[in-house]
Design a protein around this motif. Structure first.
Motif, mmCIF file in Angstrom:
data_model
loop_
_atom_site.group_PDB
_atom_site.id
_atom_site.type_symbol
_atom_site.label_atom_id
_atom_site.label_comp_id
_atom_site.label_asym_id
_atom_site.label_seq_id
_atom_site.Cartn_x
_atom_site.Cartn_y
_atom_site.Cartn_z
ATOM 1 N N ASP A 125 0.829 -1.207 0.000
ATOM 2 C CA ASP A 125 0.000 0.000 0.000
ATOM 3 C C ASP A 125 0.863 1.257 0.000
ATOM 4 O O ASP A 125 1.889 1.324 0.691
ATOM 5 C CB ASP A 125 -0.904 0.040 1.244
ATOM 6 C CG ASP A 125 -2.111 -0.872 1.087
ATOM 7 O OD1 ASP A 125 -2.265 -1.475 0.001
ATOM 8 O OD2 ASP A 125 -2.893 -0.983 2.048
ATOM 9 N N PHE A 126 0.394 2.245 -0.721
ATOM 10 C CA PHE A 126 1.101 3.525 -0.830
ATOM 11 C C PHE A 126 1.341 4.146 0.546
ATOM 12 O O PHE A 126 2.382 4.742 0.791
ATOM 13 C CB PHE A 126 0.279 4.481 -1.703
ATOM 14 C CG PHE A 126 0.869 5.862 -1.838
ATOM 15 C CD1 PHE A 126 1.936 6.088 -2.694
ATOM 16 C CD2 PHE A 126 0.353 6.927 -1.115
ATOM 17 C CE1 PHE A 126 2.486 7.363 -2.821
ATOM 18 C CE2 PHE A 126 0.897 8.202 -1.233
ATOM 19 C CZ PHE A 126 1.965 8.412 -2.085
ATOM 20 N N LYS A 127 0.383 3.970 1.453
ATOM 21 C CA LYS A 127 0.494 4.666 2.751
ATOM 22 C C LYS A 127 1.710 4.195 3.558
ATOM 23 O O LYS A 127 2.204 4.933 4.404
ATOM 24 C CB LYS A 127 -0.793 4.555 3.562
ATOM 25 C CG LYS A 127 -1.013 3.250 4.270
ATOM 26 C CD LYS A 127 -2.196 3.384 5.217
ATOM 27 C CE LYS A 127 -2.567 2.076 5.881
ATOM 28 N NZ LYS A 127 -1.472 1.228 6.339
ATOM 29 N N GLY A 128 2.214 3.007 3.267
ATOM 30 C CA GLY A 128 3.388 2.509 3.986
ATOM 31 C C GLY A 128 4.709 2.921 3.344
ATOM 32 O O GLY A 128 5.777 2.586 3.857
ATOM 33 N N TYR A 129 4.654 3.632 2.242
ATOM 34 C CA TYR A 129 5.888 4.026 1.555
ATOM 35 C C TYR A 129 6.615 5.126 2.338
ATOM 36 O O TYR A 129 5.987 5.988 2.951
ATOM 37 C CB TYR A 129 5.567 4.571 0.153
ATOM 38 C CG TYR A 129 5.268 3.534 -0.911
ATOM 39 C CD1 TYR A 129 5.089 2.190 -0.602
ATOM 40 C CD2 TYR A 129 5.177 3.911 -2.248
ATOM 41 C CE1 TYR A 129 4.821 1.262 -1.597
ATOM 42 C CE2 TYR A 129 4.909 2.977 -3.248
ATOM 43 C CZ TYR A 129 4.737 1.655 -2.918
ATOM 44 O OH TYR A 129 4.476 0.741 -3.887
ATOM 45 N N SER A 130 7.942 5.130 2.244
ATOM 46 C CA SER A 130 8.738 6.229 2.808
ATOM 47 C C SER A 130 8.528 7.475 1.945
ATOM 48 O O SER A 130 7.982 7.391 0.829
ATOM 49 C CB SER A 130 10.224 5.852 2.804
ATOM 50 O OG SER A 130 10.691 5.794 1.462
ATOM 51 N N LEU A 131 8.986 8.624 2.435
ATOM 52 C CA LEU A 131 8.848 9.870 1.659
ATOM 53 C C LEU A 131 9.527 9.744 0.297
ATOM 54 O O LEU A 131 8.990 10.171 -0.724
ATOM 55 C CB LEU A 131 9.465 11.046 2.437
ATOM 56 C CG LEU A 131 8.720 11.475 3.696
ATOM 57 C CD1 LEU A 131 9.549 12.505 4.461
ATOM 58 C CD2 LEU A 131 7.345 12.045 3.355
ATOM 59 N N GLY A 132 10.722 9.145 0.300
ATOM 60 C CA GLY A 132 11.453 8.983 -0.963
ATOM 61 C C GLY A 132 10.715 8.070 -1.929
ATOM 62 O O GLY A 132 10.665 8.325 -3.137
ATOM 63 N N MET A 133 10.128 6.987 -1.397
ATOM 64 C CA MET A 133 9.373 6.070 -2.259
ATOM 65 C C MET A 133 8.144 6.770 -2.847
ATOM 66 O O MET A 133 7.813 6.593 -4.017
ATOM 67 C CB MET A 133 8.938 4.835 -1.462
ATOM 68 C CG MET A 133 10.095 3.930 -1.092
ATOM 69 S SD MET A 133 9.634 2.739 0.187
ATOM 70 C CE MET A 133 8.581 1.645 -0.738
ATOM 71 N N LYS A 134 7.462 7.574 -2.024
ATOM 72 C CA LYS A 134 6.284 8.305 -2.509
ATOM 73 C C LYS A 134 6.666 9.241 -3.652
ATOM 74 O O LYS A 134 5.977 9.322 -4.667
ATOM 75 C CB LYS A 134 5.644 9.106 -1.366
ATOM 76 C CG LYS A 134 4.905 8.226 -0.377
ATOM 77 C CD LYS A 134 4.334 9.017 0.787
ATOM 78 C CE LYS A 134 3.507 8.076 1.661
ATOM 79 N NZ LYS A 134 3.190 8.616 2.968
ATOM 80 N N GLN A 135 7.780 9.936 -3.469
ATOM 81 C CA GLN A 135 8.199 10.874 -4.514
ATOM 82 C C GLN A 135 8.679 10.123 -5.756
ATOM 83 O O GLN A 135 8.457 10.567 -6.878
ATOM 84 C CB GLN A 135 9.307 11.801 -3.974
ATOM 85 C CG GLN A 135 9.777 12.866 -4.948
ATOM 86 C CD GLN A 135 8.734 13.931 -5.248
ATOM 87 O OE1 GLN A 135 7.531 13.738 -5.049
ATOM 88 N NE2 GLN A 135 9.182 15.061 -5.744
ATOM 89 N N ARG A 136 9.298 8.963 -5.563
ATOM 90 C CA ARG A 136 9.724 8.178 -6.732
ATOM 91 C C ARG A 136 8.513 7.660 -7.500
ATOM 92 O O ARG A 136 8.527 7.596 -8.729
ATOM 93 C CB ARG A 136 10.633 7.028 -6.294
ATOM 94 C CG ARG A 136 12.025 7.539 -5.917
ATOM 95 C CD ARG A 136 13.000 6.422 -5.693
ATOM 96 N NE ARG A 136 12.874 5.816 -4.378
ATOM 97 C CZ ARG A 136 12.845 4.508 -4.147
ATOM 98 N NH1 ARG A 136 12.934 3.659 -5.148
ATOM 99 N NH2 ARG A 136 12.739 4.051 -2.921
#
Ligand code: ATP
Length: 230
Positions: A125-136
Motif C-alpha cells: 500500500d502507498f500509505k506505507g511508503y517512505s517519503l522517498g518512495m512516494k516521490q519516486r
C-alpha cells in the motif's frame, strides 16, 4: 546538439508583481537543466508557462523546435505538484490509474516501476511508503507515456536525507536513459550535484546560463536562506 526547449523574452506580470522579466533560456537535448533561484524568483512561473498551465504576459517558447501543440505535449512528462495517490491502493494500482488517465498501455507500468526502483514494493500500500518512495512513485507517474523530457519542480522538497539521495540518483538514472530533464531548485548543492546545465534566476530575471562547471568556475554564487543566488 539541438535544444528541446527555447524560451524567448518570456515575461509574466501578476498585478503589481513582475514574476518573470524577459527571460530567454535554452535547454539542450540530453541535459539535466537546473533552474536555480531563491523563493519567488520565477522558477515555478517559468515551468507553468512552458507546460501551458500559466499564460505569459509576453514572450514565446518552442518545444523540439515547434510551436507548442498536443503532439509536443505528449513528449513531455511533468511533476509540478504531488499527485493525489490513494493511500490504500498499492504502487502498481496507483500507477494504473495514472496510466488510464494518460491512455498509456498497462505494459509500461512495470517498466516504470523498475526505473523508479519500486518493482519489489509494487504490491505494498502507498500509505506505507517512505517519503522517498512516494516521490519516486510520483516521478514514475510523470514517466508514464515514455516522455522525452521530464519536468520537475523542486523534486526533493520536503524529503528526508534518504529520500533526497534516492530522488537525485533516480534523476541521474532517468537522464542516462536518454531523457532530458528540466528541474527547478533553490538549492545550489542540488544543482551542482545533479545538473549538467543551469540558469540562475533572481527576481524574474536571468543572471547567468550555461554548463554548470563553467558557471561554478567563473561566478561567485552566494547562499541566501539555504538557497543560492548571484
Ligand atoms: P517558489 O520556490 O517560492 O515557488 P519561484 O521561484 O518558483 O518560488 P514563482 O512561484 O514563480 O517563484 O513566483 C514568482 C513571483 O510571482 C513571486 O513574487 C510570487 O509571489 C508571484 N506569484 C506567483 N504566482 C502568483 C499569483 N498567482 N498571483 C500573484 N502573484 C504570484
Amino acid at each position: 546538439m539541438a535544444n528541446v526547449l527555447d524560451i524567448q523574452g518570456l515575461s509574466k506580470r501578476y498585478k503589481s508583481v513582475q514574476a518573470l522579466d524577459q527571460l530567454s533560456i535554452s535547454v539542450p537535448e540530453g541535459s539535466i537543466y537546473g533552474l536555480l533561484g531563491p523563493n519567488g524568483s520565477g522558477k515555478t512561473t517559468t515551468l507553468g508557462i512552458v507546460l501551458d498551465v500559466i499564460n505569459p504576459t509576453a514572450g514565446t517558447f518552442r518545444w523540439f523546435g515547434e510551436a507548442p501543440s498536443k503532439s509536443t505535449k505528449r513528449r513531455i512528462g511533468a511533476l509540478l505538484e504531488t499527485p493525489n495517490f490513494y493511500p490504500y491502493l498499492n504502487g502498481f494500482q496507483n500507477l494504473r490509474i495514472t496510466a488510464d488517465i494518460k491512455q498509456v498501455p498497462h505494459a509500461q507500468i512495470q517498466h516504470v516501476l523498475e526505473t523508479v526502483g519500486l518493482a519489489h514494493r509494487q504490491h505494498n500500500d502507498f500509505k506505507g511508503y517512505s517519503l522517498g518512495m512516494k516521490q519516486r512513485l510520483a516521478i514514475g507517474a510523470a514517466l508514464l507515456g515514455d516522455p522525452e523530457v521530464l519536468v520537475l519542480d523542486e523534486p526533493t522538497n520536503g524529503l528526508d536525507p534518504e529520500g533526497i539521495a534516492e530522488v537525485r540518483e533516480l534523476i541521474l538514472n532517468v537522464a542516462q536513459q536518454g531523457k532530458t530533464i528540466l528541474l527547478a531548485s533553490h538549492l545550489l548543492d542540488e544543482v551542482e550535484k545533479v545538473c549538467t546545465h543551469m540558469a540562475v534566476l533572481r527576481a524574474g530575471k536571468l543572471k547567468v546560463e550555461g554548463p554548470v562547471q563553467s558557471i561554478m568556475a567563473t561566478n561567485d554564487l552566494v547562499f541566501i536562506n539555504g538557497g543560492a543566488s548571484l
